[in-house]
Design an enzyme around this catalytic site. Structure first.
Site: not given
Ligand code: PGA
Length: 268
Positions: A12, A14, A100, A102, A172, A178, A219
């Site tokens: 994704n 973002k 997600h 977020e 997740e 993030g 991550s």
């Molecule tokens: P990240 O993001 O791999 O940068 O931690 C994962 C996500 O938000 O799906």
């Protein structure tokens, strides 16, 4: 407990890539991975809304599936700023990412709203990618498993069993996502994937529940991708930062593919 016979690998982007960044990324990713049979993997990219139309046309759909990062559940109405399933159908995306962390944390989306989105996405013929995961506080207080079960039970409530083959789940953990995230250990991730598979089996029965792919995200990087994919019940990886350079995403893909195939062989 279960396996899927292809590995699910996606990202994704973002609110990072504009239209030209998205097109350059997709074209490069397609070229780098063209030789890999899509019977072995489902490769998907979920760009920003503004890039979706051109993204869909930039690469063959059977090479890279394109998804939207969000969707309203209603077909039309007084919902300023929202995007409807009919609009996304018109663009031709395959996947709708729902919930997600977020969206849940920053935009306060609730499990009930996410359930409306799941039902609507499935009814409109999309693949619904439902994201679940506990916060750091929930983990520390020992509620992680309960939270995951609740997010799945509410999020998937009322789903027509005939549409279950269009559901993917991403685990997740909020604390793993993030720039400030710490990746989950492979053992921790596998344990939570087991809870998720178990819950899916509880909802849909053994055969159907076990067939729903469950991806790990948070991550993921070149170091931990191989060890995560080797774990039972981890059917794919949903990657943020480490996938945003096509060359690095391609490296991860090539590292995990043989390991996933080996795991599948052992399961048979
Ligand atoms: P990240 O993001 O791999 O940068 O931690 C994962 C996500 O938000 O799906």
């Amino acid at each position: 407990m279960s396996k899927t016979n292809k590995v699910y690998l996606g990202t994704n982007t973002k609110m990072y890539k504009n239209i030209s960044d998205t097109l350059a990324f997709l074209t490069q990713l397609h070229e780098l991975t063209e030789d890999i049979s899509r019977d072995l993997m489902e490769l998907f990219v979920i760009p920003s809304f503004t890039a979706l139309d051109q993204a869909r046309k930039a690469v063959p759909q059977n090479s890279i599936s394109i998804g939207a990062q969000n969707m309203h559940w209603q077909e039309k109405g007084q919902f300023t700023g929202e995007i409807s399933p009919l609009m996304l159908k018109e663009v031709g995306v395959k996947i709708i990412e729902i919930g997600h962390s977020e969206r849940r944390q920053l935009f306060k989306e609730t499990d009930i709203e996410l359930n409306h989105k799941v039902i609507s996405a499935l009814e409109h013929g999309f693949t619904a990618l439902l994201c679940v995961g506990e916060t750091e506080e929930q983990k520390e207080n020992g509620y992680a498993d309960k939270i995951l079960r609740m997010q799945l039970k509410i999020g998937l409530d009322g789903v027509n069993p005939l549409r279950v083959n269009n559901i993917w789940v991403a685990y997740e953990p909020v604390w793993a996502i993030g720039i400030n995230g710490k990746p989950a250990s492979k053992e921790y991730a596998a344990q939570k994937h087991l809870v998720i598979k178990d819950t899916l089996i509880g909802i849909f029965g053994t055969k159907i529940g076990a067939s729903i792919p469950v991806l790990y995200g948070g991550s993921v990087n070149n170091q931990n991708a191989p060890e995560l994919i080797e774990m039972k019940n981890i059917d794919g990886l949903f990657i943020g930062r480490s996938a945003w350079e096509a060359s690095n995403f391609n490296k991860i893909i090539r590292n995990v593919l043989p390991l996933f195939a080996k795991k599948t062989d052992e399961d048979i």
